[in-house]
Write a protein that holds these residues in place. Structure first.
Motif, PDB file in Angstrom:
ATOM      1  N   UNK A   1      40.242  30.540  48.897  1.00  0.00           N
ATOM      2  CA  UNK A   1      38.960  30.435  49.583  1.00  0.00           C
ATOM      3  C   UNK A   1      37.859  31.208  48.871  1.00  0.00           C
ATOM      4  N   UNK A   2      38.209  32.332  48.256  1.00  0.00           N
ATOM      5  CA  UNK A   2      37.224  33.219  47.627  1.00  0.00           C
ATOM      6  C   UNK A   2      36.982  32.901  46.154  1.00  0.00           C
ATOM      7  N   UNK A   3      37.762  32.005  45.568  1.00  0.00           N
ATOM      8  CA  UNK A   3      37.775  31.827  44.118  1.00  0.00           C
ATOM      9  C   UNK A   3      36.385  31.617  43.538  1.00  0.00           C
ATOM     10  N   UNK A   4      35.612  30.722  44.115  1.00  0.00           N
ATOM     11  CA  UNK A   4      34.295  30.417  43.566  1.00  0.00           C
ATOM     12  C   UNK A   4      33.372  31.628  43.622  1.00  0.00           C
ATOM     13  N   UNK A   5      33.337  32.309  44.767  1.00  0.00           N
ATOM     14  CA  UNK A   5      32.447  33.464  44.924  1.00  0.00           C
ATOM     15  C   UNK A   5      32.854  34.634  44.037  1.00  0.00           C
ATOM     16  N   UNK A   6      34.157  34.790  43.775  1.00  0.00           N
ATOM     17  CA  UNK A   6      34.651  35.935  43.015  1.00  0.00           C
ATOM     18  C   UNK A   6      34.780  35.653  41.522  1.00  0.00           C
ATOM     19  N   UNK A   7      34.360  34.476  41.079  1.00  0.00           N
ATOM     20  CA  UNK A   7      34.460  34.151  39.659  1.00  0.00           C
ATOM     21  C   UNK A   7      35.883  33.951  39.186  1.00  0.00           C
ATOM     22  N   UNK A   8      36.743  33.508  40.076  1.00  0.00           N
ATOM     23  CA  UNK A   8      38.146  33.250  39.752  1.00  0.00           C
ATOM     24  C   UNK A   8      38.360  31.754  39.563  1.00  0.00           C
ATOM     25  N   UNK A   9      39.374  31.361  38.792  1.00  0.00           N
ATOM     26  CA  UNK A   9      39.654  29.925  38.672  1.00  0.00           C
ATOM     27  C   UNK A   9      40.125  29.355  40.002  1.00  0.00           C
ATOM     28  N   UNK A  10      39.712  28.142  40.279  1.00  0.00           N
ATOM     29  CA  UNK A  10      40.108  27.486  41.529  1.00  0.00           C
ATOM     30  C   UNK A  10      41.572  27.075  41.450  1.00  0.00           C
ATOM     31  N   UNK A  11      42.423  27.578  42.337  1.00  0.00           N
ATOM     32  CA  UNK A  11      43.836  27.169  42.299  1.00  0.00           C
ATOM     33  C   UNK A  11      43.981  25.685  42.609  1.00  0.00           C
TER      34      UNK A  11
END
Length: 398
Positions: free
Chosen positions: A165-175
């Motif tokens: 859920x947080x991936x986009x906001x935290x600069x993480x790759x989307x699982x």
């Protein structure tokens, strides 16, 4: 004549006693497949085991030695149960993932008796982000951030959902895949003990969400699994699956689908033997960061029991076929862009093979969760619908 009859009866009796005296050999469960989903993988390969980050909150990284494929290695982030931050508790699963080509990241997001469950998601996200940054230019590790799957066990399951859920906001790759096994440890509200769920409606619609529970002590995991699937409202129903593993005592050793059965200890993956960079020396002129102990940092009695069971679990047919194989097939589907409908229709997905005597092991139960019914708002109700409602009756006089 009577003598012959007596001798015959005696012979039959002796034969029966001899047959009863023979040991009864129970059928053994299926072995690990030699290849393919859930299989042994490259048994001859050496596995690289590295520690990145800081000793207090670093990550363990595992992959096959040698050059990575041209497209890089698919990334599997494995989020441990509460109280089980040593990768050896999942060592057999990690070994399988690494030998079949994945780059496995095991973030140590919990410092026992110093980390609150409510802080665990942010810590895990920070560690994974730093780890991927450290490995970005590593030619051997070579993470393919377009192929990322997240596995969570018990309290690690809601953290995995939060991560997506947080991936986009935290600069993480989307699982591409969230694989939540025996989910638990979810806080009832922001002030309660446990992992606080974030806004799971922000999980990307293209994500495949699979929850897996067992039939032992199943009620809590069942409710938690269905909540994760329900709250991931942006993910369409055809990209979700609810899976239940069934215990089976047809042979020996019996297969028990308990909360801790996805753990599979391998001491070759003991975190104590993998060096993490030490904490940097603290400037004596600077005050130590404030620390306030909280009761939810300590394990409860129930959690202590679960951790003890996790640390004594060994790989069996449930691991090979109910957890490892289903994850492998789900990851292949997620990375190729196919939905859960084709996965559910694959007879291999739910098949648990056979006991040594040919009797089939109980198959997995696989369900597509129902989409929640959408209730029309007041402005969406038609006049006809309003006319169909029963008219209020005047109050009767006493």
């Amino acid at each position: 004549m009577r003598l012959n009859l007596s001798l015959g009866v005696a012979a039959i009796s002796v034969a029966c006693l001899i047959s009863l005296a023979k040991p009864v050999i129970a059928a053994t469960p299926p072995n690990q497949p030699a290849e393919g989903p859930g299989g042994v993988g490259d048994r001859a390969a050496a596995i690289v085991k590295r520690g990145l980050g800081k000793a207090g909150s670093g990550s363990f990284v595992f992959y096959k030695s040698g050059d990575a494929p041209a497209q890089g290695r698919p990334v599997v982030i494995l989020l441990h149960a509460w109280g089980a931050p040593n990768p050896q508790a999942y060592g057999s699963w990690i070994d399988h993932l690494a030998r079949t080509g994945s780059l496995v990241i095991f973030p140590r997001f919990q410092d026992l008796n110093r980390t609150r469950p409510s802080e665990s998601t942010a810590i895990a996200e920070r560690i994974v982000k730093a780890t991927l940054s450290d490995l970005a230019a590593d030619a051997e590790a070579k993470p393919d951030v377009k192929r990322v799957a997240v596995i969570g066990h018990l309290a690690g399951a809601p953290i995995a959902a939060n991560f997506a859920a947080d991936a986009s906001d935290q600069g993480l790759p989307t699982p591409r895949l969230v694989f939540a096994v025996m989910p638990g440890g979810i806080a009832s509200d922001a002030r309660a003990r446990g992992v606080v769920l974030h806004d799971l409606s922000r999980i990307a619609p293209e994500t495949l969400v699979v929850t897996v529970i067992g039939d032992r002590d199943a009620r809590a995991a069942d409710l938690a699994a269905r909540r994760l699937l329900r709250d991931a409202s942006a993910v369409p129903a055809e990209r979700k699956l609810f899976v239940r593993a069934l215990s089976d005592d047809h042979g020996f050793p019996a297969l028990a689908a308990t909360l801790t059965s996805p753990a599979a200890v391998d001491t070759a993956y003991d975190g104590a033997a993998i060096k993490l960079p030490p904490e940097p020396p603290r400037d004596p002129k600077q005050p130590a960061p404030p620390f306030k102990w909280s009761p939810d940092m300590a394990l409860t009695g129930e959690q202590t029991t679960l951790v003890s069971q996790i640390n004594n679990a060994r790989a069996d047919s449930l691991d090979y076929l109910a957890y490892w194989k289903t994850f492998d097939l789900a990851a292949a589907s997620a990375f190729s862009g196919t939905d859960a409908t084709s996965l559910k229709g694959n007879p291999r997905f739910s098949d648990m093979e056979r006991w040594a005597d040919g009797w089939p092991v109980k198959r997995l139960v696989v369900e597509t969760p129902r989409a929640p019914a959408v209730q029309p708002t007041a402005s969406q109700r038609t006049p006809a619908a309003a006319a169909d409602r029963p008219k209020s009756q005047p109050a009767r006089r006493p």
